[in-house]
Design a protein around this motif. Structure first.
Motif, PDB file in Angstrom:
ATOM      1  N   ALA A 301       0.820  -1.220   0.000  1.00 54.11           N
ATOM      2  CA  ALA A 301       0.000   0.000   0.000  1.00 54.11           C
ATOM      3  C   ALA A 301       0.855   1.271   0.000  1.00 54.11           C
ATOM      4  CB  ALA A 301      -0.927  -0.005   1.210  1.00 54.11           C
ATOM      5  N   ARG A 348      -7.866  -3.103  -5.583  1.00 53.14           N
ATOM      6  CA  ARG A 348      -6.884  -3.710  -4.684  1.00 53.14           C
ATOM      7  C   ARG A 348      -7.591  -4.377  -3.509  1.00 53.14           C
ATOM      8  NH1 ARG A 348      -1.616  -1.971  -4.371  1.00 53.14           N
ATOM      9  NH2 ARG A 348      -1.756  -2.074  -2.096  1.00 53.14           N
ATOM     10  N   GLY A 349      -6.957  -5.420  -2.973  1.00 53.04           N
ATOM     11  CA  GLY A 349      -7.512  -6.106  -1.811  1.00 53.04           C
ATOM     12  C   GLY A 349      -7.684  -5.165  -0.625  1.00 53.04           C
ATOM     13  N   ASP A 350      -6.747  -4.182  -0.480  1.00 57.49           N
ATOM     14  CA  ASP A 350      -6.819  -3.274   0.675  1.00 57.49           C
ATOM     15  C   ASP A 350      -7.703  -2.051   0.401  1.00 57.49           C
ATOM     16  OD1 ASP A 350      -5.336  -1.683  -1.055  1.00 57.49           O
ATOM     17  OD2 ASP A 350      -3.465  -1.864   0.059  1.00 57.49           O
ATOM     18  N   LYS A 351      -8.383  -2.080  -0.757  1.00 56.69           N
ATOM     19  CA  LYS A 351      -9.334  -1.015  -1.140  1.00 56.69           C
ATOM     20  C   LYS A 351      -8.679   0.366  -1.370  1.00 56.69           C
ATOM     21  CE  LYS A 351     -13.434  -3.290   0.064  1.00 56.69           C
ATOM     22  NZ  LYS A 351     -12.886  -4.644   0.146  1.00 56.69           N
ATOM     23  N   GLN A 352      -7.354   0.429  -1.345  1.00 56.43           N
ATOM     24  CA  GLN A 352      -6.674   1.697  -1.678  1.00 56.43           C
ATOM     25  C   GLN A 352      -6.890   1.988  -3.156  1.00 56.43           C
ATOM     26  OE1 GLN A 352      -4.742   3.771   0.407  1.00 56.43           O
ATOM     27  NE2 GLN A 352      -5.757   2.487   1.931  1.00 56.43           N
TER      28      GLN A 352
END
Ligand code: G3I
Length: 382
Positions: A301, A348-352
């Motif tokens: 990230a 992205r998996g981390d929603k960024q």
């Protein structure tokens, strides 16, 4: 524009309804600023896709002043992201509507930018209009199939052949397993090869001055061997059969999907990619980068680290591609992260928010921009 449309339609004697035709001479002098100036110094050109939108919309459009400023700073060539596709142009078999595309062409020509046409035919069932997939090809399917595809290519070529210097005649007809895709239309033709040959020959006749391109997303990354081989076999077939395809469009939706360092990824991928480009250029094809972006889904990230890895990975890729002097035009698939298709398609998996293109969401250039500057500076002239 509507009056001219009707007159031109009548003059053409066409049975089709055609709206929104541009009617002026092409004026193409690439702006000598930003990335396009660095590209021009090497006999190359830089550009981007863009969109149609109502005035002032927060989109990657010429109608958004902040986005238009990026296009006008860096681009010598533009391509509509979606507005030249069948879904946009042809609501049914007998109606064409070029209104939005004409607005985009007017903008490009007013700014002295060249225009690409993407795409005369995207041969993937899920990307073809429903009316075409459901089409009744009647008692003589090959004849009816030639009519429906031929009308499309001839209409676009007739009205825009002098304004679109390069067409993606066919987009994505090779599967990732290396086979030629099939569809209701290709079956009506009696096979995909017959359909592809017809598309390129018809485009050559309709737009004799334009560059004719086969465009696809086979990439330099692992897992693409069969895909690249399928593209090579198709291009070989074109040469054997005298099909007038001038160039291969390397979409270049690249991305980092492992924890390996950029250096080791590049070391593992360079040989196969050069081998592919050697074979393509060895057959006499020109090259273009048509849709460049970097998928950062696999990267951490941390923005500084992420931008650095994206820029380094891109620079290595661009250096290899730019070493082929058959490659002149380089287009990004958007200029600003905020409007990239990847935000919705591949979050992205981390929603960024993703950071796949040259300018960040605040319209500031990122390390990827500098990677392009350095790649153009390092490129051999052509
Ligand atoms: O315009 C409609 C809008 O009215 C509606 O509200 C909205 C709801 O989803 O959809 C809008 O249309 C979308 C369009 O993008 C404009 O945003 C379509 O659903 C969506 O399918 C379309 O996606 C495009 C995709 O091709 C399919 O045509 C992407 O923007 C575009 O970036 C992408 O581009 C392709 C190239 O053409 C070929 N190579 C791969 C590349 C990336 O997939």
């Amino acid at each position: 524009m509507t009056g001219m449309t009707r007159r031109e339609m009548l003059a053409a004697g066409t049975a089709l309804a055609v709206n929104g035709l541009a009617g002026k001479a092409a004026a193409q002098t690439a702006p000598a600023t930003g990335l396009n100036a660095l590209a021009a110094a090497k006999g190359m050109r830089f550009g981007s896709c863009f969109a149609w939108a109502p005035a002032g919309a927060d989109r990657g459009s010429f109608a958004n002043p902040a986005y238009a400023a990026l296009l006008e700073r860096d681009c010598g060539v533009l391509v509509p992201e979606n507005e030249f596709k069948w879904q946009a142009l042809r609501p049914d078999a007998t109606t064409f509507n070029f209104d939005r595309f004409s607005d985009m062409l007017d903008y490009a020509e007013a700014k002295g930018m060249a225009m690409r046409g993407h795409t005369l035919f995207w041969h993937k069932t899920e990307r073809m209009p429903r009316w075409l997939n459901d089409y009744d090809f009647g008692a003589d399917p090959p004849k009816s199939a030639r009519t429906v595809l031929g009308q499309h290519i001839r209409t676009a070529g007739k009205y825009f052949g002098d304004h679109i210097y390069s067409f993606d005649v066919v987009n994505e007809t090779v599967s990732e397993q290396g086979a030629l895709r099939e569809s209701a239309l290709s079956r009506a033709f009696g096979g995909t090869e017959a359909m592809l040959d017809f598309a390129f020959h018809t485009a050559r006749t309709a737009a004799p001055k334009s560059q004719l391109v086969y465009n696809d997303y086979m990439s330099w990354e692992p897992g693409n061997d069969a895909f690249r081989t399928g593209v090579l076999r198709m291009l070989e077939g074109f040469k054997k059969r005298g099909v007038p395809c001038d160039a291969l469009g390397l979409q270049s939706h690249i991305g980092i999907r492992s924890n390996d360092s950029v250096k080791s990824l590049v070391a593992g991928q360079e040989r196969a990619w050069r081998g592919f480009l050697d074979e393509v250029t060895g057959m006499g094809y020109q090259l273009l980068i048509t849709e460049f972006d970097v998928n950062d889904r696999g990267l951490p990230a941390d923005i500084e680290k992420r931008d650095r890895a994206v820029a380094d990975y891109a620079k290595a890729y661009l250096d290899i591609c730019f070493s082929y002097t058959q490659l002149k035009d380089v287009l990004a698939w958007g200029m600003c992260d905020k409007y990239s298709w990847l935000q919705g398609f591949s979050p992205r998996g981390d929603k960024q928010p993703m950071r796949p293109v040259l300018y960040d969401a605040g319209f500031k250039p990122k390390p990827l921009y500098a990677a392009f500057e350095n790649a153009f500076k390092a490129a051999p002239g052509r």
